[in-house]
Design an enzyme around this catalytic site. Structure first.
Site, short mmCIF file in Angstrom:
data_model
loop_
_atom_site.label_atom_id
_atom_site.label_comp_id
_atom_site.label_asym_id
_atom_site.label_seq_id
_atom_site.Cartn_x
_atom_site.Cartn_y
_atom_site.Cartn_z
N LYS A 170 0.85 -1.23 -0.04
CA LYS A 170 -0.18 -0.14 0.07
C LYS A 170 0.74 1.35 -0.06
O LYS A 170 1.95 1.10 0.45
CB LYS A 170 -0.96 0.03 1.31
CG LYS A 170 -1.86 -1.02 1.15
CD LYS A 170 -3.00 -0.50 2.52
CE LYS A 170 -4.08 -1.88 2.58
NZ LYS A 170 -5.10 -1.55 1.54
N ARG B 269 -10.61 -11.46 1.63
CA ARG B 269 -11.23 -12.60 0.83
C ARG B 269 -10.60 -13.86 1.11
O ARG B 269 -11.13 -15.09 0.99
CB ARG B 269 -11.64 -12.12 -0.31
CG ARG B 269 -10.41 -11.72 -1.41
CD ARG B 269 -10.87 -11.07 -2.64
NE ARG B 269 -11.05 -9.78 -2.37
CZ ARG B 269 -11.30 -8.76 -3.17
NH1 ARG B 269 -11.66 -9.03 -4.42
NH2 ARG B 269 -11.51 -7.35 -2.76
N1 BES Z 1 -8.24 -3.86 4.20
C1 BES Z 1 -8.41 -3.40 2.81
C2 BES Z 1 -9.64 -2.54 2.75
C3 BES Z 1 -9.70 -1.21 3.22
C4 BES Z 1 -9.10 -0.11 2.40
C5 BES Z 1 -10.45 -0.89 4.36
C6 BES Z 1 -8.94 1.18 3.08
C7 BES Z 1 -10.53 0.40 4.67
C8 BES Z 1 -10.06 1.60 3.93
C9 BES Z 1 -8.31 -4.67 1.99
O1 BES Z 1 -7.60 -5.77 2.46
C10 BES Z 1 -7.88 -4.17 0.65
O2 BES Z 1 -6.94 -3.81 0.66
N2 BES Z 1 -8.68 -4.01 -0.46
C11 BES Z 1 -8.22 -3.59 -1.57
C12 BES Z 1 -8.81 -4.32 -2.81
C13 BES Z 1 -8.31 -4.36 -4.02
C14 BES Z 1 -6.80 -4.80 -3.89
C15 BES Z 1 -9.12 -5.23 -5.26
C16 BES Z 1 -8.97 -2.12 -2.01
O3 BES Z 1 -9.75 -2.05 -1.49
O4 BES Z 1 -8.10 -1.41 -2.37
MN MN Z 2 -5.42 -5.46 1.66
#
Ligand code: BES
Ligand code: MN
Ligand code: ZN
Length: 501
Positions: free
Chosen positions: A286, A360
């Site tokens: 990230k 997931r």
């Molecule tokens: N934990 C995150 C989702 C999230 C992001 C929650 C920001 C709250 C605030 C999750 O694991 C994630 O990183 N999801 C990605 C999915 C994508 C790579 C398809 C996302 O939402 O960017």
């Molecule tokens: Mn994630």
């Protein structure tokens, strides 16, 4: 902090602060709630005078703190605007009780008496009004300072009493206050767990907290599966997420049996909570800004643990199982790489195109594991997608389900507890976005409809279940100046389970 309900006379009742409602129906006695009218009478019309002066207009949520009101025994009177009489709805009631307790918190009172449950609310009865007032009071006084050194300032507030009009109301109010208290304790547990940073709250810590809960409540049994045990079960998807971390993955299982022996074989409800104690994104790292907030990626786990604690405290006559897959998602030389293909417990193979879509990957194995309990219904709770926040903002939790009845029950529980959800479609049309050239399914479906494709992914593993998914990415915590866990959706889940008995 303790709560109770009692019949009392606002004129003679001793308390550090009595909270009474005022309507916005103009400059007449119409604008006084029943307890405000009694205080007005005892004080020779002081409240009427204040209303005439224009200092208190009765607008929903307006507050005015008064000291030394003559003719009564309370040290303070907190007037709270309740809007137009008989027009208050659920959202309006939450607005008035939130502002009431926020104003109360500003003064040094060691107890308080709240008459607001006497205010009529559309479709809601007295016990509901008591339970929600207790919950909001508890939420308002919550503080997380476990990791601050130096002197800790603790609120001196010890008891909040909810006023009852009759003995019959009081009996119901006492029960409702106890229920509200159980919900608050569950929410506090959930918020404490969530606010703890990743260097304290590891998968092992969460598993240990589960065992602690089982010690506190004999009605709860805790089991923790190690990585070796999970390997034997074939949880290759879950285990692939923690490969890059030095912290071992855990699967915590909590079982609560609230039914008498005769009904013991009644199917359990199962809650599954995403427990990523820190989500760095893994190799699909990230960006740095705000990454600290990914310590909250275990809020699903925290909420299902808080829920089972509340249910056990209430001794609710149902069977409830909680499953918490918990891992840390880190980059490392052994970490799963984009393009890697893993095999889930269901036997389906998954192409990991993005290691940041890890929630997931742990949930799918936990959902397959849930099948063994032959559940009545399974609800997973997860901070799953940023896309959910884009679609719905931070007001409702996102809901996806393969069962209309379950979805409607959850939506209704969300309305009752004012911890609301909004349903998104789980249409076949989206499923092909998860096609993979090399495995049975890909773990991402592209940018569009990201919350829905995440739900579609989970739906591939819940075909044998009556299942719903709650995406709490927007509702589990606040960012910015008041950064902190909210304890959502504990109250929705507890309400859903209370509605089942
Ligand atoms: N934990 C995150 C989702 C999230 C992001 C929650 C920001 C709250 C605030 C999750 O694991 C994630 O990183 N999801 C990605 C999915 C994508 C790579 C398809 C996302 O939402 O960017
Ligand atoms: Mn994630
Ligand atoms: Zn995540």
């Amino acid at each position: 902090m303790k709560f109770n309900a009692k019949t009392l006379n606002p004129k003679t009742h001793r308390t550090a602060c009595i909270i009474a409602g005022v309507y916005s129906d103009g400059h007449s006695n119409n604008s006084l709630s029943s307890s405000a009218a009694k205080i007005n009478e005892a004080s020779n019309g002081m409240i009427s005078e204040i209303i005439k002066s224009g200092d208190m207009k009765g607008k929903a949520g307006q507050t005015l703190m008064l000291r030394k009101v003559s003719g009564i025994k309370a040290d303070r009177v907190l007037l709270v605007g309740c809007g137009e009489k008989d027009k208050l709805d659920t959202a309006g009631y939450f607005k008035i009780i939130r502002s009431a307790f926020a104003a109360l918190k500003q003064v040094e009172a060691k107890d308080a008496t709240c008459c607001l449950p006497e205010i009529a609310v559309t479709k809601r009865d007295y016990p509901w009004r008591v339970q929600q007032a207790v919950r909001v009071a508890g939420e308002t006084y919550y503080k997380f300072d476990a990791l601050k050194s130096g002197k800790k300032t603790k609120s001196i507030m010890a008891t909040i009493t909810m006023a009852a009009a009759t003995k019959a109301e009081m009996t119901k109010g006492v029960i409702a206050a106890k229920q509200g208290e159980a919900i608050i304790n569950g929410m506090h547990l959930s918020r404490d767990l969530a606010n703890l940073p990743g260097n304290y709250c590891t998968p092992t810590y969460i598993a240990d907290q589960g065992k602690e809960l089982a010690k506190k409540f004999p009605s709860i049994k805790a089991t923790v599966l190690s990585e070796t045990a999970m390997e034997k079960l074939g949880m290759g998807s879950l285990l692939s997420v923690s490969r890059g971390s030095a912290e071992p993955a855990k699967l915590l299982v909590l079982k609560y049996e609230g039914l008498k022996k005769s009904a013991k074989n009644q199917k359990p409800y199962v809650l599954v909570g995403k427990g990523v104690t820190f989500d760095s994104g893994g190799i699909s790292l990230k960006p740095g800004g705000g990454m600290d907030e990914m310590k909250y990626d275990m809020c699903g786990a925290a909420s299902v643990i808080g829920t089972i604690a509340a249910i056990a405290e209430m001794k609710l006559p149902i069977n409830l199982n909680v499953i918490v897959p918990t891992v840390e998602n880190m980059p490392g030389s052994k970490a799963t790489k984009p393009g890697d293909i893993v095999t889930s417990m269901s036997g389906q193979t998954i192409e990991v195109l993005n290691t940041d879509a890890e929630g997931r990957l742990i949930l799918c194995d936990a959902l397959t594991y849930a099948e063994r309990f032959k559940p009545e219904a399974v609800i997973d709770v997860a901070t799953l997608t940023g896309a959910c926040v884009v679609a719905l903002g931070k007001v409702p939790t996102g809901l996806i389900s393969n069962d209309d009845g379950l979805a409607d029950d959850l939506l209704a529980a969300g309305e009752t507890s004012h911890d609301r959800a909004w349903r998104m479609p789980l249409w076949e049309d989206y499923q092909s976005l998860l096609d993979s050239n090399f495995a049975d399914i890909a773990n991402i479906g592209g940018r569009d409809g990201g919350m829905i494709t995440a739900g579609c992914f989970l739906s591939r593993f819940t075909k044998k279940l009556t299942w719903a998914h709650l995406d709490i990415a927007g509702t589990a915590w606040h960012s910015g100046k008041s950064k902190g866990a909210t304890g959502r959706p504990v109250s929705m889940l507890v309400q859903y389970l209370m509605d089942r008995v």
